[in-house]
Scaffold this active site. Structure first.
Site, PDB file in Angstrom:
ATOM      1  N   ARG A  19     -46.999  85.294  18.429  1.00 39.80           N
ATOM      2  CA  ARG A  19     -46.774  85.429  19.864  1.00 39.80           C
ATOM      3  C   ARG A  19     -48.123  85.407  20.566  1.00 39.80           C
ATOM      4  O   ARG A  19     -48.899  86.366  20.456  1.00 39.80           O
ATOM      5  CB  ARG A  19     -46.026  86.723  20.210  1.00 39.80           C
ATOM      6  CG  ARG A  19     -45.841  86.872  21.722  1.00 39.80           C
ATOM      7  CD  ARG A  19     -44.839  87.932  22.124  1.00 39.80           C
ATOM      8  NE  ARG A  19     -45.286  89.285  21.841  1.00 39.80           N
ATOM      9  CZ  ARG A  19     -44.652  90.378  22.299  1.00 39.80           C
ATOM     10  NH1 ARG A  19     -43.557  90.252  23.040  1.00 39.80           N
ATOM     11  NH2 ARG A  19     -45.091  91.579  21.997  1.00 39.80           N
ATOM     12  N   ASP A  28     -38.990  95.021  28.416  1.00 36.69           N
ATOM     13  CA  ASP A  28     -39.378  94.531  29.738  1.00 36.69           C
ATOM     14  C   ASP A  28     -38.165  94.253  30.610  1.00 36.69           C
ATOM     15  O   ASP A  28     -38.214  94.445  31.833  1.00 36.69           O
ATOM     16  CB  ASP A  28     -40.243  93.274  29.600  1.00 36.69           C
ATOM     17  CG  ASP A  28     -41.669  93.600  29.182  1.00 36.69           C
ATOM     18  OD1 ASP A  28     -42.393  94.213  29.985  1.00 36.69           O
ATOM     19  OD2 ASP A  28     -42.056  93.270  28.054  1.00 36.69           O
ATOM     20  N   ASP A  45     -53.546  75.413  15.549  1.00 40.38           N
ATOM     21  CA  ASP A  45     -54.606  74.859  14.705  1.00 40.38           C
ATOM     22  C   ASP A  45     -54.853  75.697  13.456  1.00 40.38           C
ATOM     23  O   ASP A  45     -55.250  75.168  12.413  1.00 40.38           O
ATOM     24  CB  ASP A  45     -55.911  74.707  15.491  1.00 40.38           C
ATOM     25  CG  ASP A  45     -55.942  73.458  16.358  1.00 40.38           C
ATOM     26  OD1 ASP A  45     -55.011  72.638  16.249  1.00 40.38           O
ATOM     27  OD2 ASP A  45     -56.895  73.300  17.150  1.00 40.38           O
ATOM     28  N   GLU A  67     -37.376  88.034  29.971  1.00 41.03           N
ATOM     29  CA  GLU A  67     -37.481  89.499  29.968  1.00 41.03           C
ATOM     30  C   GLU A  67     -37.517  90.128  31.352  1.00 41.03           C
ATOM     31  O   GLU A  67     -37.980  91.262  31.506  1.00 41.03           O
ATOM     32  CB  GLU A  67     -38.710  89.928  29.150  1.00 41.03           C
ATOM     33  CG  GLU A  67     -39.979  89.167  29.477  1.00 41.03           C
ATOM     34  CD  GLU A  67     -41.089  89.421  28.456  1.00 41.03           C
ATOM     35  OE1 GLU A  67     -41.070  90.456  27.786  1.00 41.03           O
ATOM     36  OE2 GLU A  67     -41.978  88.564  28.350  1.00 41.03           O
ATOM     37  N   HIS A  94     -49.343  92.490  22.597  1.00 41.99           N
ATOM     38  CA  HIS A  94     -49.460  93.947  22.677  1.00 41.99           C
ATOM     39  C   HIS A  94     -50.146  94.540  21.445  1.00 41.99           C
ATOM     40  O   HIS A  94     -49.864  95.682  21.072  1.00 41.99           O
ATOM     41  CB  HIS A  94     -48.077  94.572  22.861  1.00 41.99           C
ATOM     42  CG  HIS A  94     -47.467  94.296  24.200  1.00 41.99           C
ATOM     43  ND1 HIS A  94     -48.050  94.691  25.391  1.00 41.99           N
ATOM     44  CD2 HIS A  94     -46.320  93.641  24.547  1.00 41.99           C
ATOM     45  CE1 HIS A  94     -47.294  94.318  26.408  1.00 41.99           C
ATOM     46  NE2 HIS A  94     -46.246  93.666  25.925  1.00 41.99           N
TER      47      HIS A  94
END
Length: 256
Positions: free
Chosen positions: A75, A179, A89, A153, A50
């Protein structure tokens, strides 16, 4: 010059049952990351679901928090192996996968973080994660230090909570209050008694199966309540919220 393999302090802390207090970061700024990374938090969540964070932004933020008090967590925007690979990575050791609905999706998240034969993570011998190839034995040690958090969620995912938590390689389950509230019919109102009941029920169920639970809220009363209930990794606000609140307060003070 060789460098030592980095131990995942966050992973070992939640496994040992130690409360970890964190902060959400969505401002996509290495300067902000530098400030909050050394503020005393145990973990900082660098969000891409987000917020408009991209890999070059995240590299700068990881560089900024290195040496601070907080373990960085990324995230990914989705439960996607390519997104996970790129985050790993560049040096992330802990990932929070959003919108995990069932056992198969949890297994997919874990597999994307493991080198073969345990998973499907692609191999780079000179990525930032291994200090550009300078960390001896990185490929053989990496799997053990990766921490996988999955986000539950929705109403549907809550039905599968114990099964999701029981997937081998899942280190913690994060309950997404906003959510979850929307899924339960209370969009924009995670404080609704029905949502709070579900949040309380989730941590009780996770404690029974021995899996650490996490959550986010900027409300101090809720923070204390969630910790009392047994949530183990708790984000107590966000950089966006801190900036907006302070800016609004200052403006009102002098503008009336």
């Amino acid at each position: 010059m060789t460098t030592d393999f980095q131990r995942n302090a966050f992973k070992h802390a939640i496994a040992a049952g130690k409360l970890q207090i964190g902060l959400w970061s969505s401002l996509c700024s290495n300067i902000v990351a530098d400030i909050i990374g050394d503020s005393g938090f145990d973990w900082i969540l660098l969000d891409t679901e987000h917020s408009p964070n991209e890999i070059p932004d995240l590299v700068e933020q990881l560089q900024a928090v290195r040496g601070g008090t907080a373990t960085p967590i990324i995230r990914p925007a989705w439960n996607d192996a390519v997104l996970a690979k790129r985050a790993l990575d560049i040096g992330a050791q802990t990932l929070l996968f959003p919108y995990v609905q069932n056992v198969e999706e949890a297994k997919r998240a874990v597999a994307s973080t493991r080198y073969p034969p345990q998973g499907i993570r692609g191999v780079s011998v000179a990525a930032r994660a291994s200090r550009y190839g300078r960390t001896p034995g990185y490929l053989g040690k990496a799997n053990a230090e990766i921490c996988v958090l999955v986000q539950v969620e929705t109403r549907e995912a809550m039905k599968e909570l114990e099964a999701i938590a029981g997937v081998d390689g899942v280190d913690g389950v994060f309950i997404g209050p906003s959510d979850l509230a929307a899924s339960l019919g209370h969009l924009g109102n995670p404080a609704h008694p029905g949502v709070q009941e579900a949040i309380h029920d989730a941590v009780k169920r996770l404690k029974k199966v021995g899996k650490p639970a996490g959550i986010l809220t900027g409300n101090e009363e809720e923070i204390r309540r969630y910790i009392e209930w047994g949530y183990l990794f708790v984000a107590v606000g966000s950089d966006v919220g801190l900036l907006a609140k302070s800016a609004d307060t200052l403006a009102k003070k002098f503008k009336g």
